[in-house]
Each structure stands twice: as C-alpha cells, then as structure tokens.
Design a protein around this motif. Structure first.
Motif, PDB file in Angstrom:
ATOM      1  N   VAL A 109       0.428  -0.976   0.054  1.00 40.17           N
ATOM      2  CA  VAL A 109      -0.048   0.159  -0.037  1.00 40.17           C
ATOM      3  C   VAL A 109       0.618   1.169  -0.160  1.00 40.17           C
ATOM      4  N   LEU A 110       1.577   0.940   0.949  1.00 40.04           N
ATOM      5  CA  LEU A 110       2.755   2.878   1.188  1.00 40.04           C
ATOM      6  C   LEU A 110       3.292   2.788  -0.211  1.00 40.04           C
ATOM      7  N   THR A 111       3.778   1.638  -0.949  1.00 37.86           N
ATOM      8  CA  THR A 111       5.288   1.865  -2.415  1.00 37.86           C
ATOM      9  C   THR A 111       4.092   1.750  -3.017  1.00 37.86           C
ATOM     10  N   ALA A 112       2.247   1.638  -3.352  1.00 36.00           N
ATOM     11  CA  ALA A 112       1.558   1.984  -4.528  1.00 36.00           C
ATOM     12  C   ALA A 112       1.209   3.407  -4.545  1.00 36.00           C
ATOM     13  N   PHE A 113       0.768   4.039  -2.726  1.00 33.90           N
ATOM     14  CA  PHE A 113       0.715   5.615  -2.639  1.00 33.90           C
ATOM     15  C   PHE A 113       2.001   6.471  -3.169  1.00 33.90           C
ATOM     16  N   ALA A 114       2.667   5.568  -2.656  1.00 36.34           N
ATOM     17  CA  ALA A 114       4.234   6.554  -3.282  1.00 36.34           C
ATOM     18  C   ALA A 114       4.188   6.634  -4.669  1.00 36.34           C
ATOM     19  N   ALA A 115       4.185   5.908  -5.383  1.00 34.75           N
ATOM     20  CA  ALA A 115       4.324   5.465  -6.684  1.00 34.75           C
ATOM     21  C   ALA A 115       3.069   6.717  -7.374  1.00 34.75           C
ATOM     22  N   ALA A 116       1.998   6.711  -7.143  1.00 35.44           N
ATOM     23  CA  ALA A 116       1.132   7.342  -7.187  1.00 35.44           C
ATOM     24  C   ALA A 116       1.371   8.775  -7.738  1.00 35.44           C
ATOM     25  N   GLY A 117       2.053   8.786  -6.349  1.00 32.78           N
ATOM     26  CA  GLY A 117       2.275  10.597  -5.555  1.00 32.78           C
ATOM     27  C   GLY A 117       3.488  10.554  -7.078  1.00 32.78           C
ATOM     28  N   ILE A 118       4.371  10.326  -7.119  1.00 36.95           N
ATOM     29  CA  ILE A 118       5.757  10.269  -8.150  1.00 36.95           C
ATOM     30  C   ILE A 118       4.812  10.570  -9.538  1.00 36.95           C
ATOM     31  N   PHE A 119       3.808   9.852  -9.988  1.00 40.20           N
ATOM     32  CA  PHE A 119       3.330   9.950 -11.555  1.00 40.20           C
ATOM     33  C   PHE A 119       2.790  11.397 -11.265  1.00 40.20           C
ATOM     34  N   HIS A 120       1.760  11.609 -10.145  1.00 42.75           N
ATOM     35  CA  HIS A 120       0.909  12.493  -9.986  1.00 42.75           C
ATOM     36  C   HIS A 120       1.806  13.798 -10.369  1.00 42.75           C
ATOM     37  N   LEU A 121       3.176  13.878  -9.966  1.00 46.94           N
ATOM     38  CA  LEU A 121       3.844  14.802 -10.427  1.00 46.94           C
ATOM     39  C   LEU A 121       4.626  15.234 -11.067  1.00 46.94           C
ATOM     40  N   MET A 122       4.078  13.800 -12.066  1.00 46.71           N
ATOM     41  CA  MET A 122       5.004  14.124 -13.481  1.00 46.71           C
ATOM     42  C   MET A 122       4.276  14.715 -14.597  1.00 46.71           C
ATOM     43  N   PRO A 123       4.211  15.355 -15.406  1.00 44.90           N
ATOM     44  CA  PRO A 123       3.476  15.717 -16.547  1.00 44.90           C
ATOM     45  C   PRO A 123       2.564  15.192 -17.176  1.00 44.90           C
ATOM     46  N   HIS A 124       2.482  13.951 -16.756  1.00 39.63           N
ATOM     47  CA  HIS A 124       1.019  13.200 -18.041  1.00 39.63           C
ATOM     48  C   HIS A 124       0.271  14.672 -17.820  1.00 39.63           C
ATOM     49  N   GLY A 125      -0.423  14.515 -16.556  1.00 35.86           N
ATOM     50  CA  GLY A 125      -1.606  15.476 -17.348  1.00 35.86           C
ATOM     51  C   GLY A 125      -2.794  14.225 -16.545  1.00 35.86           C
ATOM     52  N   TRP A 126      -2.548  12.799 -15.748  1.00 35.90           N
ATOM     53  CA  TRP A 126      -2.950  12.202 -15.135  1.00 35.90           C
ATOM     54  C   TRP A 126      -3.809  12.315 -13.988  1.00 35.90           C
ATOM     55  N   ASP A 127      -4.791  11.783 -13.613  1.00 29.83           N
ATOM     56  CA  ASP A 127      -6.017  12.608 -12.748  1.00 29.83           C
ATOM     57  C   ASP A 127      -5.276  11.346 -11.141  1.00 29.83           C
ATOM     58  N   LEU A 128      -5.825  11.944 -10.439  1.00 22.09           N
ATOM     59  CA  LEU A 128      -5.334  11.284  -9.204  1.00 22.09           C
ATOM     60  C   LEU A 128      -5.296   9.380  -9.317  1.00 22.09           C
ATOM     61  N   ALA A 129      -7.062   9.465  -9.699  1.00 22.31           N
ATOM     62  CA  ALA A 129      -7.731   7.825  -9.388  1.00 22.31           C
ATOM     63  C   ALA A 129      -6.551   7.477 -10.206  1.00 22.31           C
ATOM     64  N   THR A 130      -6.572   7.591 -11.734  1.00 24.44           N
ATOM     65  CA  THR A 130      -5.200   7.000 -12.086  1.00 24.44           C
ATOM     66  C   THR A 130      -4.184   6.580 -12.272  1.00 24.44           C
ATOM     67  N   CYS A 131      -3.630   7.764 -11.103  1.00 27.82           N
ATOM     68  CA  CYS A 131      -2.014   7.900 -11.021  1.00 27.82           C
ATOM     69  C   CYS A 131      -2.287   6.607  -9.889  1.00 27.82           C
ATOM     70  N   ILE A 132      -2.894   6.053  -8.712  1.00 27.15           N
ATOM     71  CA  ILE A 132      -3.113   4.995  -8.034  1.00 27.15           C
ATOM     72  C   ILE A 132      -3.559   3.642  -8.412  1.00 27.15           C
ATOM     73  N   MET A 133      -4.132   4.128  -9.429  1.00 25.05           N
ATOM     74  CA  MET A 133      -4.016   2.481 -10.686  1.00 25.05           C
ATOM     75  C   MET A 133      -2.829   2.172 -11.008  1.00 25.05           C
ATOM     76  N   VAL A 134      -2.232   2.959 -11.848  1.00 24.85           N
ATOM     77  CA  VAL A 134      -0.789   2.719 -11.817  1.00 24.85           C
ATOM     78  C   VAL A 134       0.068   2.182 -11.211  1.00 24.85           C
ATOM     79  N   GLY A 135      -0.282   3.072  -9.816  1.00 24.46           N
ATOM     80  CA  GLY A 135       1.311   2.284  -9.079  1.00 24.46           C
ATOM     81  C   GLY A 135       0.489   1.673  -7.761  1.00 24.46           C
TER      82      GLY A 135
END
Length: 159
Positions: A109-135
């Motif tokens: 869970v910690l790794t998923a949310f850490a990866a989601a936070g990193i993806f959310h900071l990147m300029p992909h334009g993904w919303d938070l739900a997509t970042c959490i899914m990918v994480g």
C-alpha cells in the motif's frame, strides 16, 4: 500439429537458457532476466515479419498470440498454487506470518501511494485515480520470484 511449434520450441529454448545460466561466465545473470530478454527478442522478430520464412512457425505464433489470457491463467494457476502449497514449511510460515503480513500489506500500500504521488507530479496530466491505479499495478509483490531469488542466493529459509 503446427500449433505445437511454439510450445516445443519454447521448451527447447528454456532448456538452453537454463543451461547457459548454469555456466560459470553467466552465473551472475538471473534466469528471469534471461527469459525476459529471449521473449522480447522473439516477440520483436515475430513483430517485424522475420518469421515469414517459415509459414508454419508464423501460424503457430499467431495462434498462441491470440489465445484467451483467462484460459492461460486458469490452466497454469492451479498447478502453480498447488506446487507452492505442497512445498510450504508450515512451521516456518506460522513463525513469520505476522511479519510477512505486515510487510506485504503495508509495504504494498505504501509503495502504491508513493508511486501514485510520483506519477501525479509528472507532466502526464493523469488524475489521481489513474495515478493510484498505475501505482498499485507497479507495486504488486511477486513473492514467487523473491523467494526463488533468495533460494538461489543461498539465504536462510527464515528470510
């Protein structure tokens, strides 16, 4: 019988990879990495039309490429689960159950949310739900490969 070209070839290729990784010069290369590289090369060869010289192999590859993934999962998963359950040391599993549950549960869970936070900071334009899914997909734990790697390294069974 053309459909059997790819599975039989995969068995021979897998045997060759296992033999190569047992040689002294290839001792440090993990088997999973070698299988990934061989599969990547074979997929690239097939995708670029280099299998056209052998229509039988091409048809076999196409038929295996179009197989339903659920069929593969339901065919291979029960024997794999049975094999791992049969090899399980229950005394050791009882001793390390809570540590494993804590590390696997909270760690994933910690790794998923850490990866989601990193993806959310990147300029992909993904919303938070997509970042959490990918994480959550990228943070999944492959316990089988971890245990196999530890066994290959000669680590203590308690690990």
């Amino acid at each position: 019988f053309e459909a059997m070209y790819v599975p039989v070839g995969a068995v021979f290729l897998g045997t060759a990879v296992l033999h190569l990784t047992s040689l002294r010069c290839m001792r440090g290369v993990p088997v999973t990495v070698m299988f990934f590289v061989v599969g990547f090369v074979f997929g690239a060869v097939a995708a670029n039309g280099l299998l056209d010289f052998s229509p039988g192999v091409l048809r076999s590859f196409q038929s295996w490429s179009s197989i339903d993934p659920h069929l593969v999962m339901f065919s291979f998963l029960p024997p794999l689960v049975f094999c791992e359950a049969f090899r399980l040391d229950t005394n050791l599993a009882n001793r390390v159950f809570w540590q494993s549950l804590f590390l696997a549960g909270h760690g994933a869970v910690l790794t998923a949310f850490a990866a989601a936070g990193i993806f959310h900071l990147m300029p992909h334009g993904w919303d938070l739900a997509t970042c959490i899914m990918v994480g959550s997909i990228l943070s999944s734990i492959d316990a089988g490969s971890i245990v196999e790697t530890l066994e290959e390294l000669g680590a203590a069974p308690l690990l």
